[in-house]
Design a protein around this motif. Structure first.
Motif, PDB file in Angstrom:
ATOM      1  N   TYR A  19       0.890  -1.177   0.000  1.00 31.84           N
ATOM      2  CA  TYR A  19       0.000   0.000   0.000  1.00 31.84           C
ATOM      3  C   TYR A  19       0.917   1.213   0.000  1.00 31.84           C
ATOM      4  N   LYS A  22      -2.904   7.369  -0.868  1.00 32.23           N
ATOM      5  CA  LYS A  22      -4.321   7.366  -0.462  1.00 32.23           C
ATOM      6  C   LYS A  22      -5.175   7.932  -1.587  1.00 32.23           C
ATOM      7  N   ARG A  73      -3.119  11.237  17.170  1.00 31.47           N
ATOM      8  CA  ARG A  73      -3.630  10.096  16.397  1.00 31.47           C
ATOM      9  C   ARG A  73      -4.407   9.143  17.309  1.00 31.47           C
ATOM     10  N   SER A 140      -4.690   4.432  10.613  1.00 31.04           N
ATOM     11  CA  SER A 140      -3.491   4.012   9.872  1.00 31.04           C
ATOM     12  C   SER A 140      -3.855   2.809   9.011  1.00 31.04           C
ATOM     13  N   VAL A 141      -3.720   2.967   7.708  1.00 35.17           N
ATOM     14  CA  VAL A 141      -4.223   1.942   6.777  1.00 35.17           C
ATOM     15  C   VAL A 141      -3.615   0.563   7.047  1.00 35.17           C
ATOM     16  N   SER A 142      -2.291   0.507   7.243  1.00 33.86           N
ATOM     17  CA  SER A 142      -1.662  -0.813   7.410  1.00 33.86           C
ATOM     18  C   SER A 142      -2.133  -1.502   8.694  1.00 33.86           C
ATOM     19  N   ARG A 145      -4.745  -4.364   8.588  1.00 31.54           N
ATOM     20  CA  ARG A 145      -4.328  -5.739   8.279  1.00 31.54           C
ATOM     21  C   ARG A 145      -3.829  -6.474   9.521  1.00 31.54           C
ATOM     22  N   SER A 194       3.251   8.124   6.118  1.00 29.85           N
ATOM     23  CA  SER A 194       2.111   8.982   5.744  1.00 29.85           C
ATOM     24  C   SER A 194       2.597  10.180   4.932  1.00 29.85           C
TER      25      SER A 194
HETATM   26  C1  DP6 Z   1       5.422   1.057   3.192  1.00 36.51           C
HETATM   27  O1  DP6 Z   1      -0.076   2.443   7.109  1.00 36.51           O
HETATM   28  O2  DP6 Z   1       1.981   3.583   8.028  1.00 36.51           O
HETATM   29  O3  DP6 Z   1       4.534   0.016   5.148  1.00 36.51           O
HETATM   30  O4  DP6 Z   1      -2.079   4.951   6.490  1.00 36.51           O
HETATM   31  O5  DP6 Z   1      -0.692   6.988   6.606  1.00 36.51           O
HETATM   32  O6  DP6 Z   1      -0.777   5.443   8.578  1.00 36.51           O
HETATM   33  P1  DP6 Z   1      -0.862   5.570   7.069  1.00 36.51           P
HETATM   34  O7  DP6 Z   1       0.422   4.804   6.477  1.00 36.51           O
HETATM   35  P2  DP6 Z   1       1.013   3.409   6.913  1.00 36.51           P
HETATM   36  O8  DP6 Z   1       1.829   3.029   5.577  1.00 36.51           O
HETATM   37  C2  DP6 Z   1       2.455   1.784   5.400  1.00 36.51           C
HETATM   38  C3  DP6 Z   1       3.266   1.808   4.157  1.00 36.51           C
HETATM   39  C4  DP6 Z   1       4.151   0.602   3.929  1.00 36.51           C
HETATM   40  C5  DP6 Z   1       3.470  -0.421   3.027  1.00 36.51           C
HETATM   41  C6  DP6 Z   1       2.380  -1.272   3.641  1.00 36.51           C
HETATM   42  O9  DP6 Z   1       2.414  -1.568   4.861  1.00 36.51           O
HETATM   43  O10 DP6 Z   1       1.499  -1.704   2.867  1.00 36.51           O
END
Ligand code: DP6
Length: 327
Positions: A19, A22, A73, A140-142, A145, A194
């Motif tokens: 990922y 955004k 956050r 936080s997107v990751s 998971r 981010s």
């Molecule tokens: C390179 O989830 O830390 O690890 O959503 O802004 O909190 P935010 O970002 P974050 O980004 C992770 C980026 C990565 C790739 C991944 O884990 O998919």
């Protein structure tokens, strides 16, 4: 005075399909689909205590009071929990990692996954795994998971999405693989994920190409995980990481997360593979190189990576469980 308290644990995850970026619409929606493995052996442990005696949220990280940015956050996530629970009590949050934050293992993913689970449990909310993943994703997107154990995927956000949760692709026992982390530097990274991805999306001429190409890499990784086929998914794992970094390097000004040791480690993974030790590299927003390999080859890969100039040490991690309440 009323006090409600719960503790949860969560593990970091490493994305095999990255990922990065955004959507311009919605709230914290990823621009591309991603797939990760949640790792056992390292964990964030977080206690949330809602206390009517507090007049603001408090956060301690590894025993020390946190900075304002981290607290902001955390409050952001707690506000969503309070809104749903229908109370306004402030909380004391005590969080600690049993792994060094400089190990290059995404501590924000395990941190917000553990926080979401502990906060909902403390607020006595009956939240499903999907709701918890969505709650963590909004901060936080990751982290979405890390709610799930084993292999987890998160699709790209679509216009109109109010919620978006990760789904489990396969349980931790599905496939005996390991991630060998080659640590190349101690100390914090330069540009956080981010900020780095925002800058990439806005200024890199390659960001549109990344968003267009990432879904294909994700599909190859997903099929390889389901088939337990390292040789099949490995090239897509490497391409996902290298394409993500190519986009960041082409930003204005370019973001270079690598050091000389990163490049040495990349070359070593490929050289070892040519010699018959099968491993595939991935790199997050930092200089460390992570090698995906068979569980039975983990020690050999770690020994080989420790010989690479500039590699300080290695960590072997294997698939683990999702976030959960412990007390
Ligand atoms: C390179 O989830 O830390 O690890 O959503 O802004 O909190 P935010 O970002 P974050 O980004 C992770 C980026 C990565 C790739 C991944 O884990 O998919």
């Amino acid at each position: 005075m009323s006090i409600k308290s719960k503790q949860a644990v969560a593990h970091p995850n490493i994305a095999l399909a990255k990922y990065w970026g955004k959507q311009s619409f919605g709230h914290n929606l990823p621009a591309v689909p991603s797939l990760s493995v949640t790792l056992a052996g390292m964990q964030t442990s977080t206690r949330v205590t809602f206390d009517t005696g507090l007049d603001k949220d408090e956060l301690s990280l590894n025993g020390a009071p946190s900075g304002e940015v981290e607290l902001g956050r955390v409050t952001n996530l707690l506000d969503r929990v309070r809104a749903r629970a229908g109370f306004q009590d402030r909380a004391r949050v005590e969080s600690s990692n049993d792994f060094p934050t400089a190990s290059g293992l995404a501590s924000s993913a395990s941190a917000f996954a553990a926080l979401a689970v502990a906060a909902c449990a403390a607020a006595e909310l009956d939240a499903s795994a999907e709701e918890l993943s969505d709650l963590a994703r909004k901060t936080s997107v990751s982290a979405a998971r890390s709610l799930l154990g084993g292999f987890a995927e998160l699709r790209a956000g679509r216009e109109g999405d109010e919620t978006l949760a990760a789904q489990q692709v396969a349980a931790p026992t599905h496939w005996d693989i390991a991630i060998v982390v080659a640590v190349t530097r101690e100390g914090p990274k330069d540009v956080g994920s981010s900020d780095g991805m925002k800058h990439t999306m806005v200024t890199s001429p390659y960001s549109a190409a990344w968003v267009a190409a990432a879904p294909k890499m994700f599909e190859l990784v997903r099929a390889g995980v389901l088939a337990r086929d390292l040789t099949k998914l490995g090239p897509a794992v490497e391409q996902s990481a290298l394409a993500m970094h190519a986009g960041a390097i082409a930003a204005d000004p370019g973001i270079v997360y690598w050091t000389g040791a990163t490049v040495e480690a990349i070359l070593a993974v490929r050289k070892n593979r040519a010699l018959g030790l099968e491993g595939y590299l991935t790199i997050d927003a930092g200089p460390h190189v992570k090698v995906l390999t068979r569980g039975s080859d983990a020690e050999a890969v770690a020994a080989a990576m420790e010989k690479v100039p500039g590699v300080l040490r290695t960590i072997i991690a294997r698939p683990g469980l999702g976030a959960r309440v412990v007390s």
